[in-house]
Design a protein around this motif. Structure first.
Motif, mmCIF file in Angstrom:
data_model
loop_
_atom_site.group_PDB
_atom_site.id
_atom_site.type_symbol
_atom_site.label_atom_id
_atom_site.label_comp_id
_atom_site.label_asym_id
_atom_site.label_seq_id
_atom_site.Cartn_x
_atom_site.Cartn_y
_atom_site.Cartn_z
ATOM 1 N N TYR A 67 0.826 -1.203 0.000
ATOM 2 C CA TYR A 67 0.000 0.000 0.000
ATOM 3 C C TYR A 67 0.865 1.260 0.000
ATOM 4 O O TYR A 67 0.512 2.261 -0.633
ATOM 5 C CB TYR A 67 -0.921 -0.007 1.218
ATOM 6 N N ALA A 68 2.009 1.196 0.693
ATOM 7 C CA ALA A 68 2.922 2.344 0.694
ATOM 8 C C ALA A 68 3.460 2.611 -0.717
ATOM 9 O O ALA A 68 3.549 3.767 -1.153
ATOM 10 C CB ALA A 68 4.073 2.088 1.659
ATOM 11 N N LEU A 69 3.797 1.541 -1.440
ATOM 12 C CA LEU A 69 4.262 1.708 -2.811
ATOM 13 C C LEU A 69 3.156 2.240 -3.714
ATOM 14 O O LEU A 69 3.396 3.074 -4.593
ATOM 15 C CB LEU A 69 4.785 0.375 -3.343
ATOM 16 N N SER A 70 1.932 1.785 -3.486
ATOM 17 C CA SER A 70 0.796 2.270 -4.256
ATOM 18 C C SER A 70 0.597 3.770 -4.037
ATOM 19 O O SER A 70 0.361 4.522 -4.984
ATOM 20 C CB SER A 70 -0.465 1.505 -3.856
ATOM 21 N N LEU A 71 0.699 4.213 -2.796
ATOM 22 C CA LEU A 71 0.564 5.643 -2.506
ATOM 23 C C LEU A 71 1.671 6.454 -3.172
ATOM 24 O O LEU A 71 1.442 7.577 -3.641
ATOM 25 C CB LEU A 71 0.589 5.868 -0.989
ATOM 26 N N THR A 72 2.884 5.881 -3.218
ATOM 27 C CA THR A 72 4.001 6.569 -3.858
ATOM 28 C C THR A 72 3.731 6.787 -5.336
ATOM 29 O O THR A 72 3.954 7.879 -5.878
ATOM 30 C CB THR A 72 5.297 5.767 -3.676
ATOM 31 N N LEU A 73 3.258 5.737 -6.017
ATOM 32 C CA LEU A 73 2.958 5.856 -7.441
ATOM 33 C C LEU A 73 1.821 6.838 -7.692
ATOM 34 O O LEU A 73 1.824 7.567 -8.687
ATOM 35 C CB LEU A 73 2.608 4.482 -8.011
ATOM 36 N N ARG A 74 0.849 6.852 -6.800
ATOM 37 C CA ARG A 74 -0.262 7.797 -6.946
ATOM 38 C C ARG A 74 0.199 9.236 -6.739
ATOM 39 O O ARG A 74 -0.382 10.176 -7.309
ATOM 40 C CB ARG A 74 -1.362 7.471 -5.929
ATOM 41 N N TYR A 75 1.234 9.415 -5.936
ATOM 42 C CA TYR A 75 1.639 10.770 -5.583
ATOM 43 C C TYR A 75 2.468 11.440 -6.670
ATOM 44 O O TYR A 75 2.506 12.668 -6.750
ATOM 45 C CB TYR A 75 2.426 10.755 -4.271
ATOM 46 N N PHE A 76 3.154 10.672 -7.522
ATOM 47 C CA PHE A 76 3.981 11.267 -8.574
ATOM 48 C C PHE A 76 3.200 12.246 -9.450
ATOM 49 O O PHE A 76 3.633 13.393 -9.645
ATOM 50 C CB PHE A 76 4.624 10.179 -9.435
ATOM 51 N N PRO A 77 2.061 11.846 -10.033
ATOM 52 C CA PRO A 77 1.307 12.822 -10.850
ATOM 53 C C PRO A 77 0.837 14.036 -10.057
ATOM 54 O O PRO A 77 0.848 15.159 -10.567
ATOM 55 C CB PRO A 77 0.107 11.997 -11.356
ATOM 56 N N ASP A 78 0.442 13.811 -8.784
ATOM 57 C CA ASP A 78 0.005 14.934 -7.952
ATOM 58 C C ASP A 78 1.152 15.898 -7.682
ATOM 59 O O ASP A 78 0.963 17.121 -7.683
ATOM 60 C CB ASP A 78 -0.562 14.416 -6.631
ATOM 61 N N MET A 79 2.341 15.344 -7.442
ATOM 62 C CA MET A 79 3.496 16.188 -7.163
ATOM 63 C C MET A 79 3.869 17.019 -8.393
ATOM 64 O O MET A 79 4.195 18.209 -8.276
ATOM 65 C CB MET A 79 4.685 15.332 -6.729
ATOM 66 N N ILE A 80 3.818 16.403 -9.577
ATOM 67 C CA ILE A 80 4.114 17.128 -10.809
ATOM 68 C C ILE A 80 3.084 18.238 -11.029
ATOM 69 O O ILE A 80 3.421 19.359 -11.411
ATOM 70 C CB ILE A 80 4.131 16.155 -12.002
ATOM 71 N N ARG A 81 1.825 17.920 -10.753
ATOM 72 C CA ARG A 81 0.759 18.910 -10.913
ATOM 73 C C ARG A 81 0.942 20.065 -9.925
ATOM 74 O O ARG A 81 0.775 21.242 -10.294
ATOM 75 C CB ARG A 81 -0.596 18.231 -10.701
ATOM 76 N N ASP A 82 1.296 19.756 -8.681
ATOM 77 C CA ASP A 82 1.537 20.811 -7.696
ATOM 78 C C ASP A 82 2.721 21.686 -8.087
ATOM 79 O O ASP A 82 2.682 22.916 -7.917
ATOM 80 C CB ASP A 82 1.795 20.184 -6.317
ATOM 81 N N TYR A 83 3.770 21.045 -8.601
ATOM 82 C CA TYR A 83 4.949 21.812 -9.019
ATOM 83 C C TYR A 83 4.587 22.802 -10.129
ATOM 84 O O TYR A 83 5.008 23.970 -10.103
ATOM 85 C CB TYR A 83 6.045 20.860 -9.488
ATOM 86 N N GLN A 84 3.817 22.327 -11.093
ATOM 87 C CA GLN A 84 3.422 23.202 -12.197
ATOM 88 C C GLN A 84 2.537 24.349 -11.715
ATOM 89 O O GLN A 84 2.696 25.488 -12.164
ATOM 90 C CB GLN A 84 2.704 22.388 -13.269
ATOM 91 N N ASN A 85 1.621 24.059 -10.802
ATOM 92 C CA ASN A 85 0.746 25.116 -10.285
ATOM 93 C C ASN A 85 1.532 26.156 -9.497
ATOM 94 O O ASN A 85 1.299 27.370 -9.637
ATOM 95 C CB ASN A 85 -0.342 24.501 -9.399
ATOM 96 N N ILE A 86 2.467 25.695 -8.664
ATOM 97 C CA ILE A 86 3.277 26.629 -7.884
ATOM 98 C C ILE A 86 4.174 27.458 -8.801
ATOM 99 O O ILE A 86 4.355 28.669 -8.596
ATOM 100 C CB ILE A 86 4.120 25.865 -6.838
#
Length: 277
Positions: free
Chosen positions: A158-177
């Protein structure tokens, strides 16, 4: 929808409809077949198969473009460093020396060394596309369920699943910031000096770090409130049953691995294909 790095976008085709367990087992079989053998002919065959599978899956090159650039840079550096530190390993490995040309007495280019390094490079180049196909065609929740079904602790899965889910969110946050900071006059273009651009990038990284910590705390609290980790086992909503197509894919992956083993033990007599004898 615009596809991004590690961003899973569901599609209706053969690859996406396979069970996560099936794709995991096939990925392991094909990776082991490449890693175990040093026969460049078979490795190139598996590489060609990975390209065909990539086309069948309906993925787009732009989804793996950034990763491909990093892999190419890594392969070039690996190729150069291998020759720099072990310029004669190929001749020791194959037992012969067919010289092409030489720089110095130590740094002599031979066909044996060239074959060894090309084989080594193709091994890496074959595995990376397979890994990208597996990650981009498998739902993170289903991926976690697959890991758990092959014996991995569900907490780690589940920890690995959360990590994979977070990559797109992190990229999206970086672009917004980045867009928000640029609207305030922050210049990240090539018109600025490298030192200034690095300094300006820190104005993006720091808010990104704090938003990441907030997200981690939010997810941790949600998991605690739902009693995550209380029991030794759990069920998975995203798990898929094994169907007819899965059995066909499993047979295909097993056949690829069996072909590598047969070539190693019965045709070549070793892990290495030696055309110089």
């Amino acid at each position: 929808m615009k596809a991004k790095l590690f961003d899973y976008v569901d599609r209706d085709n053969f690859m996406f409809n396979l069970s996560g367990l099936t794709k995991l087992v096939c990925f392991i079989c094909m990776t082991c077949s490449v890693m175990f053998s040093y026969d460049v002919r078979y490795i190139l065959f598996v590489m060609a198969l990975s390209v065909v599978i990539f086309k069948v899956s309906g993925l787009q090159f732009k989804q793996i473009k950034l990763m491909t650039i990093y892999v190419v840079i890594f392969l070039l550096i690996n190729f150069l460093l291998t020759y720099l530190f072990s310029p004669g390993y190929g001749t020791e490995l194959y037992g012969t020396a067919h010289e092409i040309f030489r720089f110095t007495a130590r740094y002599t280019v031979t066909w044996e060394q060239l074959l060894y390094q090309v084989t080594k490079i193709t091994k890496y180049a074959s595995v990376v596309p397979l890994g990208m196909i597996f990650l981009l065609t498998t739902n993170p929740s289903e991926f976690a369920a697959s890991l758990n079904r092959v014996g991995v602790s569900y907490k780690g899965a589940y920890a690995l699943s959360l990590t994979l889910r977070y990559f797109p969110d992190m990229i999206r946050d970086y672009q917004n910031i980045a867009l928000a900071q640029q609207s305030r006059g922050l210049d990240l273009s090539r018109r600025e000096k490298v030192r200034v651009r690095v300094k300006n990038s820190m104005n993006i990284c720091i808010p990104l770090i704090f938003s990441t910590l907030d997200r981690i705390e939010l997810i941790s609290n949600a998991m605690d409130l739902r009693g995550f980790g209380k029991h030794k086992k759990r069920t998975w909503y995203g798990a898929r049953p094994v169907r007819r197509g899965d059995w066909m894919a499993l047979a295909f992956g097993t056949l690829i691995l069996a072909g590598s083993l047969y070539l190693t033990f019965f045709v070549n007599g070793s892990r290495f294909w030696n055309p110089f004898i």
